[in-house]
Design a protein around this motif. Structure first.
Motif, PDB file in Angstrom:
ATOM      1  N   PHE A  84       0.628   6.226  -0.371  1.00  0.00           N
ATOM      2  CA  PHE A  84       0.067   5.468  -1.489  1.00  0.00           C
ATOM      3  C   PHE A  84      -0.949   6.268  -2.303  1.00  0.00           C
ATOM      4  CE2 PHE A  84       0.481   2.476   2.220  1.00  0.00           C
ATOM      5  CZ  PHE A  84       1.804   2.150   1.960  1.00  0.00           C
ATOM      6  N   ARG A  85      -0.880   7.596  -2.224  1.00  0.00           N
ATOM      7  CA  ARG A  85      -1.783   8.436  -2.996  1.00  0.00           C
ATOM      8  C   ARG A  85      -1.148   8.788  -4.333  1.00  0.00           C
ATOM      9  NH1 ARG A  85      -5.968  10.991  -0.495  1.00  0.00           N
ATOM     10  NH2 ARG A  85      -6.509  11.412  -2.665  1.00  0.00           N
ATOM     11  N   GLU A  86      -1.970   9.294  -5.250  1.00  0.00           N
ATOM     12  CA  GLU A  86      -1.500   9.688  -6.567  1.00  0.00           C
ATOM     13  C   GLU A  86      -0.634  10.945  -6.459  1.00  0.00           C
ATOM     14  OE1 GLU A  86      -5.496  11.488  -5.672  1.00  0.00           O
ATOM     15  OE2 GLU A  86      -4.562   9.496  -5.520  1.00  0.00           O
ATOM     16  N   PHE A  87       0.274  11.118  -7.433  1.00  0.00           N
ATOM     17  CA  PHE A  87       1.235  12.213  -7.373  1.00  0.00           C
ATOM     18  C   PHE A  87       0.554  13.567  -7.383  1.00  0.00           C
ATOM     19  CE2 PHE A  87       4.052  15.267  -9.566  1.00  0.00           C
ATOM     20  CZ  PHE A  87       5.083  15.298  -8.642  1.00  0.00           C
ATOM     21  N   SER A  88      -0.534  13.701  -8.115  1.00  0.00           N
ATOM     22  CA  SER A  88      -1.234  14.984  -8.176  1.00  0.00           C
ATOM     23  C   SER A  88      -1.679  15.435  -6.789  1.00  0.00           C
ATOM     24  CB  SER A  88      -2.444  14.887  -9.114  1.00  0.00           C
ATOM     25  OG  SER A  88      -3.350  13.891  -8.663  1.00  0.00           O
ATOM     26  N   PHE A  89      -2.014  14.495  -5.915  1.00  0.00           N
ATOM     27  CA  PHE A  89      -2.401  14.860  -4.552  1.00  0.00           C
ATOM     28  C   PHE A  89      -1.166  15.076  -3.684  1.00  0.00           C
ATOM     29  CE2 PHE A  89      -3.519  13.662  -0.159  1.00  0.00           C
ATOM     30  CZ  PHE A  89      -4.507  14.599   0.089  1.00  0.00           C
TER      31      PHE A  89
END
Length: 337
Positions: free
Chosen positions: A58-63
């Motif tokens: 559930f993290r952002e794509f950049s991470f």
């Protein structure tokens, strides 16, 4: 001391600064909640989640794409969560699909990473469909292995596409300018009219360029020895033919280490045990739950169903996601009809 030990463990690997910055960022963002049980415990559990590969949930794509470990963790998580999509029969066949479109696979990816870009999903689908209509159906295994190559080696494949277009246009491979970023703003060359893309390029010359690329690239690349072996039997090849060969090569899959062999793709004993427990719980609730006036079993409460959450997802974002899911039941139901 435990936290320091985990820091030292990851200090021996690349990209440790990425994890330290992310840990500190989440610590500051949730300092009021974390202060209740201590900073040491926070760092211990954070690096535990990194080691186990659950930190990308559930993290952002950049991470998610920030490090090779993050990419491999995301691939493994996607496989484990949705492998039943591709099971042809079996104990859980009643809740499985068999073939899905690129858009449907993208929806599954967004369940793990809400802002996952559609462009990457489409590129993976083109490997399977050979640039045919994007609304065609694909099996889970075909899409998964193509997606693995496109997602994990995305920067490498952008450079390969540029090299391929130069070779197709008859340019000197020694003067090929290789893209060095993943911004997606690379040059798009069209081959001359007297060259047919269907003929492809000479395999040996293509490999020489790839070998040079792998030697100087700062991004993840497939092992050059495996690529050489893969191309050794070919005289000429097309770009999508090369991508399909990468996706099907089990040696490259094993070297990457995120997914099992194709023959074991639908085997996951640990997850099967969790499914057994989940099915048993649901069955018990169905039998003992109250019945409606029509005599049917009452609907199970969706909000009480077990979920897997990222241990250090920012709390305010988690509450936002929960609120959005509570308010989207009607829309979800209508989409299923």
């Amino acid at each position: 001391l435990i936290s320091v030990s985990y820091c030292l463990l990851f200090a021996a690997q690349r990209h440790v600064l990425t994890y330290m910055e992310d840990a500190v960022s989440q610590l500051l963002e949730n300092r009021e909640d974390i202060s209740q049980y201590g900073i040491a415990r926070f760092f211990t559990e954070y690096f535990n989640s990194v080691r186990q590969g659950t930190h990308i949930l559930f993290r952002e794509f950049s991470f998610v794409q920030a490090t090779p470990h993050n990419r491999a963790s995301f691939l493994r998580t996607f496989w484990r969560c949705f492998r039943t999509v591709g099971k042809n029969g079996g104990k859980y066949s009643s809740i499985c699909w068999y073939l899905l479109t690129a858009q449907e696979y993208h929806c599954l990816l967004q369940l793990l990473c809400p802002d996952f870009p559609m462009e990457l999903t489409q590129k993976a689908a083109r490997i399977v469909l050979m640039d045919d209509a994007m609304d065609c159906l694909m099996s889970f295994s075909d899409f998964l292995f193509a997606f693995q190559i496109q997602f994990y080696y995305s920067e490498f494949l952008e450079s390969v596409a540029a090299i391929y277009q130069d070779l197709l246009a008859g340019k000197n491979p020694n003067t090929v300018i290789v893209p060095t970023s993943s911004s997606g703003q690379h040059r798009q060359r069209q081959p001359p009219n007297d060259c047919s893309p269907l003929d492809g390029v000479e395999a040996s010359l293509f490999y020489q360029c790839l070998e040079s690329l792998c030697d100087r690239s700062k991004y993840s690349c497939p092992p050059s020895a495996l690529v050489k072996e893969m191309l050794s039997s070919a005289q000429r090849l097309t770009f999508y033919g090369f991508l399909m060969a990468l996706a099907k090569d089990q040696g490259i899959n094993k070297a990457l280490g995120a997914l099992p062999d194709k023959g074991d793709l639908f085997l996951d004993p640990a997850m099967d045990q969790e499914l057994e427990k989940l099915v048993a719980q649901v069955s018990g609730l169905s039998v003992s739950g109250p019945t409606s006036s029509s005599g049917d079993t009452a609907n199970l409460p969706v909000r009480n169903s077990p979920r897997i959450n990222s241990p250090w997802k920012p709390l305010h974002h988690r509450r936002k996601m929960d609120a959005e899911s509570e308010g989207s039941n009607e829309e979800t139901d209508s989409s299923e009809n």
